[in-house]
Write a protein that holds these residues in place. Sequence first.
Motif, short mmCIF file in Angstrom:
data_model
loop_
_atom_site.label_atom_id
_atom_site.label_comp_id
_atom_site.label_asym_id
_atom_site.label_seq_id
_atom_site.Cartn_x
_atom_site.Cartn_y
_atom_site.Cartn_z
N THR A 114 5.41 17.67 5.03
CA THR A 114 5.31 17.45 3.58
C THR A 114 6.21 16.30 3.14
O THR A 114 5.82 15.44 2.35
N TRP A 115 7.44 16.29 3.66
CA TRP A 115 8.37 15.21 3.36
C TRP A 115 7.85 13.87 3.86
O TRP A 115 7.94 12.86 3.18
N ARG A 116 7.33 13.88 5.07
CA ARG A 116 6.84 12.62 5.64
C ARG A 116 5.72 12.04 4.78
O ARG A 116 5.67 10.83 4.53
N GLN A 117 4.83 12.90 4.34
CA GLN A 117 3.75 12.44 3.48
C GLN A 117 4.28 11.86 2.18
O GLN A 117 3.82 10.81 1.70
N SER A 118 5.29 12.51 1.59
CA SER A 118 5.84 12.05 0.32
C SER A 118 6.48 10.66 0.45
O SER A 118 6.23 9.77 -0.37
N ILE A 119 7.31 10.47 1.48
CA ILE A 119 7.99 9.18 1.64
C ILE A 119 7.00 8.09 2.00
O ILE A 119 7.06 6.98 1.47
N CYS A 120 6.07 8.39 2.91
CA CYS A 120 5.09 7.38 3.32
C CYS A 120 4.22 6.95 2.13
O CYS A 120 3.93 5.77 1.98
N ARG A 121 3.81 7.90 1.32
CA ARG A 121 2.99 7.54 0.15
C ARG A 121 3.79 6.71 -0.85
O ARG A 121 3.26 5.78 -1.45
N ALA A 122 5.07 7.06 -1.02
CA ALA A 122 5.92 6.26 -1.92
C ALA A 122 6.06 4.84 -1.39
O ALA A 122 6.01 3.87 -2.15
N LEU A 123 6.25 4.70 -0.08
CA LEU A 123 6.33 3.37 0.52
C LEU A 123 5.00 2.64 0.42
O LEU A 123 4.96 1.44 0.12
N HIS A 124 3.89 3.35 0.66
CA HIS A 124 2.57 2.73 0.55
C HIS A 124 2.31 2.23 -0.87
O HIS A 124 1.72 1.16 -1.06
N ASP A 125 2.74 3.02 -1.85
CA ASP A 125 2.52 2.60 -3.25
C ASP A 125 3.18 1.26 -3.54
O ASP A 125 2.65 0.45 -4.29
N LEU A 126 4.35 1.02 -2.94
CA LEU A 126 5.02 -0.27 -3.10
C LEU A 126 4.46 -1.31 -2.15
O LEU A 126 4.16 -2.44 -2.55
N TYR A 127 4.31 -0.94 -0.90
CA TYR A 127 3.94 -1.89 0.16
C TYR A 127 2.58 -2.53 -0.11
O TYR A 127 2.39 -3.73 0.10
N PHE A 128 1.63 -1.72 -0.61
CA PHE A 128 0.27 -2.23 -0.85
C PHE A 128 0.05 -2.67 -2.30
O PHE A 128 -1.07 -2.98 -2.68
N LYS A 129 1.11 -2.68 -3.10
CA LYS A 129 0.98 -3.11 -4.48
C LYS A 129 0.86 -4.63 -4.51
O LYS A 129 1.70 -5.34 -3.97
N ASN A 130 -0.17 -5.12 -5.21
CA ASN A 130 -0.44 -6.56 -5.25
C ASN A 130 -0.47 -7.10 -3.82
O ASN A 130 -1.25 -6.66 -3.01
N ILE A 131 0.42 -8.02 -3.50
CA ILE A 131 0.44 -8.59 -2.15
C ILE A 131 1.84 -8.50 -1.55
O ILE A 131 2.28 -9.37 -0.80
N LEU A 132 2.56 -7.39 -1.87
CA LEU A 132 3.92 -7.26 -1.36
C LEU A 132 3.94 -7.18 0.15
O LEU A 132 4.90 -7.63 0.79
N TYR A 133 2.91 -6.59 0.76
CA TYR A 133 2.86 -6.52 2.22
C TYR A 133 2.84 -7.92 2.83
O TYR A 133 3.43 -8.16 3.89
N TYR A 134 2.18 -8.86 2.16
CA TYR A 134 2.16 -10.25 2.64
C TYR A 134 3.53 -10.89 2.49
O TYR A 134 4.05 -11.52 3.42
N LYS A 135 4.13 -10.72 1.32
CA LYS A 135 5.44 -11.32 1.09
C LYS A 135 6.48 -10.77 2.05
O LYS A 135 7.34 -11.50 2.54
N LEU A 136 6.40 -9.47 2.31
CA LEU A 136 7.39 -8.85 3.19
C LEU A 136 7.25 -9.32 4.63
O LEU A 136 8.24 -9.58 5.31
N ASN A 137 6.00 -9.45 5.10
CA ASN A 137 5.76 -9.80 6.50
C ASN A 137 5.80 -11.30 6.76
O ASN A 137 6.12 -11.72 7.88
N VAL A 138 5.48 -12.12 5.75
CA VAL A 138 5.34 -13.56 5.97
C VAL A 138 6.47 -14.36 5.34
O VAL A 138 7.00 -15.29 5.94
N ILE A 139 6.87 -13.99 4.12
CA ILE A 139 7.85 -14.79 3.38
C ILE A 139 9.26 -14.22 3.49
O ILE A 139 10.21 -14.91 3.82
#
Length: 614
Positions: A114-139
């Motif tokens: 249950t905890w793992r799902q909560s943290i992963c979803r919170a991270l996904h909400d930020l990571y996949f927001k707009n293009i943050l995943y691109y900025k984090l991995n590339v820039i």
Amino acid sequence: MDTNRGGRLVTRPLLNDAGFDLKFFKRFWRITLLLFPSCKSPSVWLAALLLLLGLLEQYIIYNIGLIPSKFYKIFLDDDSSEFTSHLLYSIGLILAEAFILSTKLYVASVLYITWRQSICRALHDLYFKNILYYKLNVIEKSIDNPDQRITQDVDQLCNKFSQILVPLIITPFTIGYYFYKCWTVTSYLGPVSTLVFFAVFTIINKLLMSPVVKYFYLQQKREGDFRFHHMLLRTNSESAAFFRAGRVERSKANAKLHNLISTQAKLIRWEYALNYVIKTADYLGSILSYIAIAFPIFNGQYKDLSSADLSSLISQNGFFSIYLINCFTTMIDQSLQVTDIAGTAHRIGQLFEVLGKLKCEGIEDNSFLYSSFDSHFTSEVHPLTNSNTTAFTLQDVTYGLPKSLKVLCKNLSFQLTSGVSVLVTGNSGCGKTSLLRVLSGLWKASSGSVNINVCLGPTGLLYLPQKPYFTDGTLLEQVIYPLQERDTRTDEAVILNYLKLVGLEGLVERLGGVNVKTDWNWYDEMSPGEMQRLSFVRLFFHKPPFAILDEATSQVSQEMEALLYKTCCDLGITYLSIGHRTTIRPFHDLELQLKEDGSWSLHSLEGSINSSRI
């Protein structure tokens, strides 16, 4: 920290930002608010049930601990009638303890996922927001291996914390209770000596825990680097095979392995010292109870007791003292798991902080440490004017590489208007693809204005890169991407016609249908040319008013290239293209030429099949 290296700003990774310190407690507190988001959340009820089971376990353990003293008295009093009833009572307690232990393990496992799902979803909400995943991995370069942090580190933190949550809560209360019980038997000597014993070993543990946290954190980074190198080779194994690159790749993999092993060696040396202290505390504690009770016995405090009663008393005190010491040593034993939690908490906390900084457009703060966290995903807001005849307008735009002092293009002004397709040309490295990144919002312009008048996506301005992206799933899912089946109407007959048009009807035969589930790795199953043709099927299916084609036909024949561009024209798709072949020039109305000195020119193309629309 950013440094200037050869005109480029280099962001240093956060390597020394981990320790058993105040920052850890702040980060862990913020993570705890994600684990327990509200009083009514399932994790709160599961934790409460786990705590209740832990308290019940302590009650049963107390009664089990008194079993030997009762048997001593029964045997010394030769009371056979009491033996049977006490034996049945003891068996019942043991069965109850086994049930509680198994239930505790099950509830802790449910709480962990249950905890793992909560943290992963919170991270996904930020990571996949707009293009943050691109900025984090590339820039953004301060975070290593975000994929490992989201998957492996979150898993380790939730798993270990679910195991030690109840002991951390209950142990202080059990210490207080058994401290009192020991006092009643040995006066102050037993509990005070135990307290001094614990304090000494706690100080030693604290000195050893910080380096263990540091090297555990660094080990996780090295693990990610080592895994990433093998993943990179797996993804590009064919290219490496053409180069016969086994020798150099082996050397690089061994270098990554050496870095990992050397870090692990330092970690296990510090863990060895910590384990030595922990085990010493465990075994010294086992004889401390006998030392404590020896004084009142030798002083004659219990000389009036019978042998049976004295044996029972010694057994009870042994249980009280040993369990009190066990409570203390349990806390010492947890220190090794706490160091693992601290290392992963730092890595997860860092990821939240950097994502939060990127979300706030570069504001330098650590809001994750101090303020409430909004884990709700909000869709990107796009302009509402897909009916516009102008896709975008650039006015006096100057741009360059992110975190770099080099300018690629100065004061660029032009627009993409419906019916007037533009070809972008120039030597390699002059900023053609960089222009597309600025248009797509991946990079920020240094100056000027970029006005996007249509949605970025399949209903407005669709982007086709040189190397297409394919997700896992069916052929239908590749065609309708980035939409899902519930988001659009799909006509398989139309898709089959487009597949036949570009010569990919064989894919349908190989898969057995357009919507047949497959475990294909599309990059392994198709050639570069087939992938580009399939990406055009995606474009034809969506029929957006505008498209950006970044050398999207570089791997197909000239005949197929002409067919693809002609179909775009027939479907009314206006496009901005990057391409080096002269054969695509007739399909464009304007040429935007970028030059290496940052200047540019825009002029009409002679012989365009669309020249009448300029």
